[in-house]
Structure formats: C-alpha cells, structure tokens
Write a protein that holds these residues in place. Sequence first.
Motif, mmCIF file in Angstrom:
data_model
loop_
_atom_site.group_PDB
_atom_site.id
_atom_site.type_symbol
_atom_site.label_atom_id
_atom_site.label_comp_id
_atom_site.label_asym_id
_atom_site.label_seq_id
_atom_site.Cartn_x
_atom_site.Cartn_y
_atom_site.Cartn_z
ATOM 1 N N GLY A 140 -13.940 5.664 -4.508
ATOM 2 C CA GLY A 140 -14.044 6.672 -5.561
ATOM 3 C C GLY A 140 -13.352 7.982 -5.279
ATOM 4 O O GLY A 140 -13.243 8.823 -6.171
ATOM 5 N N ALA A 141 -12.873 8.180 -4.055
ATOM 6 C CA ALA A 141 -12.198 9.430 -3.696
ATOM 7 C C ALA A 141 -10.685 9.228 -3.752
ATOM 8 O O ALA A 141 -10.148 8.376 -3.027
ATOM 9 C CB ALA A 141 -12.624 9.881 -2.304
ATOM 10 N N GLU A 142 -10.012 10.011 -4.590
ATOM 11 C CA GLU A 142 -8.566 9.837 -4.734
ATOM 12 C C GLU A 142 -7.836 10.282 -3.478
ATOM 13 O O GLU A 142 -8.159 11.306 -2.869
ATOM 14 C CB GLU A 142 -8.047 10.605 -5.945
ATOM 15 N N LEU A 143 -6.825 9.499 -3.097
ATOM 16 C CA LEU A 143 -6.012 9.805 -1.927
ATOM 17 C C LEU A 143 -4.859 10.716 -2.303
ATOM 18 O O LEU A 143 -4.358 10.684 -3.431
ATOM 19 C CB LEU A 143 -5.456 8.522 -1.308
ATOM 20 N N ASP A 144 -4.429 11.506 -1.351
ATOM 21 C CA ASP A 144 -3.215 12.281 -1.517
ATOM 22 C C ASP A 144 -2.026 11.322 -1.430
ATOM 23 O O ASP A 144 -2.056 10.361 -0.636
ATOM 24 C CB ASP A 144 -3.116 13.343 -0.409
ATOM 25 N N PRO A 145 -0.971 11.517 -2.222
ATOM 26 C CA PRO A 145 0.190 10.626 -2.139
ATOM 27 C C PRO A 145 0.770 10.509 -0.736
ATOM 28 O O PRO A 145 1.408 9.490 -0.412
ATOM 29 C CB PRO A 145 1.191 11.269 -3.101
ATOM 30 N N ALA A 146 0.545 11.502 0.106
ATOM 31 C CA ALA A 146 1.050 11.444 1.481
ATOM 32 C C ALA A 146 0.259 10.457 2.339
ATOM 33 O O ALA A 146 0.687 10.128 3.449
ATOM 34 C CB ALA A 146 0.999 12.829 2.125
ATOM 35 N N GLU A 147 -0.872 9.973 1.823
ATOM 36 C CA GLU A 147 -1.727 9.077 2.597
ATOM 37 C C GLU A 147 -1.439 7.601 2.364
ATOM 38 O O GLU A 147 -2.127 6.738 2.915
ATOM 39 C CB GLU A 147 -3.204 9.359 2.294
ATOM 40 N N PHE A 148 -0.423 7.288 1.569
ATOM 41 C CA PHE A 148 -0.077 5.889 1.339
ATOM 42 C C PHE A 148 1.389 5.787 0.926
ATOM 43 O O PHE A 148 2.007 6.778 0.531
ATOM 44 C CB PHE A 148 -0.966 5.261 0.259
ATOM 45 N N THR A 149 1.930 4.601 1.058
ATOM 46 C CA THR A 149 3.305 4.333 0.638
ATOM 47 C C THR A 149 3.293 3.202 -0.392
ATOM 48 O O THR A 149 2.395 2.359 -0.400
ATOM 49 C CB THR A 149 4.195 3.929 1.819
ATOM 50 N N VAL A 150 4.291 3.217 -1.243
ATOM 51 C CA VAL A 150 4.399 2.214 -2.301
ATOM 52 C C VAL A 150 5.736 1.503 -2.175
ATOM 53 O O VAL A 150 6.789 2.139 -2.101
ATOM 54 C CB VAL A 150 4.307 2.865 -3.699
ATOM 55 N N ASP A 151 5.696 0.158 -2.136
ATOM 56 C CA ASP A 151 6.917 -0.634 -2.206
ATOM 57 C C ASP A 151 7.181 -0.896 -3.684
ATOM 58 O O ASP A 151 6.520 -1.743 -4.294
ATOM 59 C CB ASP A 151 6.746 -1.947 -1.443
ATOM 60 N N HIS A 152 8.128 -0.184 -4.264
ATOM 61 C CA HIS A 152 8.378 -0.289 -5.696
ATOM 62 C C HIS A 152 9.102 -1.569 -6.077
ATOM 63 O O HIS A 152 9.269 -1.855 -7.268
ATOM 64 C CB HIS A 152 9.164 0.930 -6.181
ATOM 65 N N ALA A 153 9.512 -2.354 -5.091
ATOM 66 C CA ALA A 153 10.166 -3.630 -5.372
ATOM 67 C C ALA A 153 9.188 -4.794 -5.351
ATOM 68 O O ALA A 153 9.504 -5.881 -5.835
ATOM 69 C CB ALA A 153 11.283 -3.894 -4.363
ATOM 70 N N SER A 154 7.976 -4.576 -4.797
ATOM 71 C CA SER A 154 6.999 -5.664 -4.704
ATOM 72 C C SER A 154 5.629 -5.306 -5.267
ATOM 73 O O SER A 154 4.815 -6.192 -5.543
ATOM 74 C CB SER A 154 6.824 -6.085 -3.238
ATOM 75 N N GLY A 155 5.349 -4.015 -5.408
ATOM 76 C CA GLY A 155 4.047 -3.596 -5.890
ATOM 77 C C GLY A 155 2.972 -3.575 -4.824
ATOM 78 O O GLY A 155 1.777 -3.485 -5.137
ATOM 79 N N ILE A 156 3.356 -3.615 -3.569
ATOM 80 C CA ILE A 156 2.394 -3.542 -2.471
ATOM 81 C C ILE A 156 2.252 -2.094 -2.023
ATOM 82 O O ILE A 156 3.248 -1.414 -1.766
ATOM 83 C CB ILE A 156 2.823 -4.428 -1.285
ATOM 84 N N VAL A 157 0.998 -1.635 -1.949
ATOM 85 C CA VAL A 157 0.722 -0.281 -1.469
ATOM 86 C C VAL A 157 0.112 -0.392 -0.079
ATOM 87 O O VAL A 157 -0.693 -1.281 0.193
ATOM 88 C CB VAL A 157 -0.224 0.479 -2.422
ATOM 89 N N THR A 158 0.514 0.500 0.807
ATOM 90 C CA THR A 158 0.023 0.482 2.179
ATOM 91 C C THR A 158 -0.588 1.827 2.519
ATOM 92 O O THR A 158 0.086 2.863 2.446
ATOM 93 C CB THR A 158 1.159 0.158 3.170
ATOM 94 N N LEU A 159 -1.861 1.817 2.862
ATOM 95 C CA LEU A 159 -2.568 3.041 3.219
ATOM 96 C C LEU A 159 -2.304 3.390 4.681
ATOM 97 O O LEU A 159 -2.127 2.500 5.525
ATOM 98 C CB LEU A 159 -4.062 2.879 2.987
ATOM 99 N N ASP A 160 -2.289 4.672 4.976
ATOM 100 C CA ASP A 160 -2.077 5.089 6.359
ATOM 101 C C ASP A 160 -3.204 4.627 7.272
ATOM 102 O O ASP A 160 -2.988 4.344 8.446
ATOM 103 C CB ASP A 160 -1.957 6.623 6.436
#
Length: 208
Positions: A140-160
């Motif tokens: 329920g707590a939103e992450l800062d964009p700096a705390e994860f990366t997005v692969d825009h070619a696959s739709g996989i998000v990776t959290l730090d």
Amino acid sequence: MAFHEIRFSPRLSFASTGGIERRTEIVTLVNGFEERNTPWAQARRRWDAGLGVRSLDDLDQVLRFYEARRGPLHGFRWKDWLDHRSCAPSAEPGAQDQAIGTGDGTAAAFQLVKDYGGSPPLLRPIAKPVAGTVRLAVAGAELDPAEFTVDHASGIVTLDAPPAPGAAVTAGFAFDVPVRFGADSLEVNLAAFEAGEIPSIPILEIRV
C-alpha cells in the motif's frame, strides 16, 4: 524479424476500427448440448487503421511507417484507445490499480499484468508499458521511481529490494499493444481516396 520500439501515430490510431478476437471451438453433441473449448489463453486484437487517414500527408506517413517496418516483418507499438491503462480510460493510473505479485523476501522482479476479472481471473501480461507512467506500491505504500527499474520491452519491473513475505505488490501504468501490419501489401487508389474512399490498413496484435 524484430520488434521496433516505436509507436504508430496515436492521432491516426484514434479513428481506427477493431477490437477483441477470440477463438472458440464449439462441438454440438447428439443430445443438443455443446462442448466449448479455446486453444487461446489470451485474446488477440485487430484493427483497421484506414479510417484515421484523412489526407495525402496522413497516407504518406503511414506508407513511410509501413516501409520502415518492412511491412508485416517487424512489430511495433500501437495505442489501443479503448484499453491502454491499468485503470479506466478516463482516469489516471494509480500505484494500487493492479496486483502484480506478493513478496516472498527473495523475488524482486515482477511482470506487469492487467486483471480483467472472472473466476479464475483473466490476467493479461503487459509487455509494452509506456515510459514514465509506471507506478509501484508495496503493502500500500507507493515507491519512489528511484526504487525500481522498468524494462519497457518486456513489462518486467525490478525493485531495488525484495518485498517482505506476504507484502502485496501493486502497479499502475499506461501501455501499448505489440502489433504488426496484417498484410503484405497496402493498396490505395488515389482517385478513389480523394473521392472519400478509405484505404484498408490492417493491424494485428502479436505475442512477444
């Protein structure tokens, strides 16, 4: 073949016609009952972009895009104006729109999905999120964009950092559909076009 991470003109796709296609195999039994089955886990979408072409300049833009993709050879991004967000089309994506996973203390990568409901729910993998639109929340707590990366070619998000066991991972996003041209030729009669006849420009969703 390859996939080109470039979007077909949203202005031209806005006026397209088309929608969802499913394949259902129906067998009628001797007692009149039916057995229905589908070999497709996911629907496939198709459109005709011809209605968006209103001028010779529009037509030139499409022909250049078609040639750059080598016709149906290479895929590209398409904005489906009816279904292009994790929320309603009129709303803005929020970090808790869609459940994409549950933390186990180890996994940090999650596939973006959109839930269409049902029992069991139909989860559509989202492979082409739009850059700058992905929002994530953990428990329920939103992450800062700096705390994860997005692969825009696959739709996989990776959290730090891997979410804690049992923590709900949710996401909001805008997305494109991976598509290709649906024909090896685009035929246009300029005299008919100037008289108001719309060319057919078939677009077909692809799996990536």
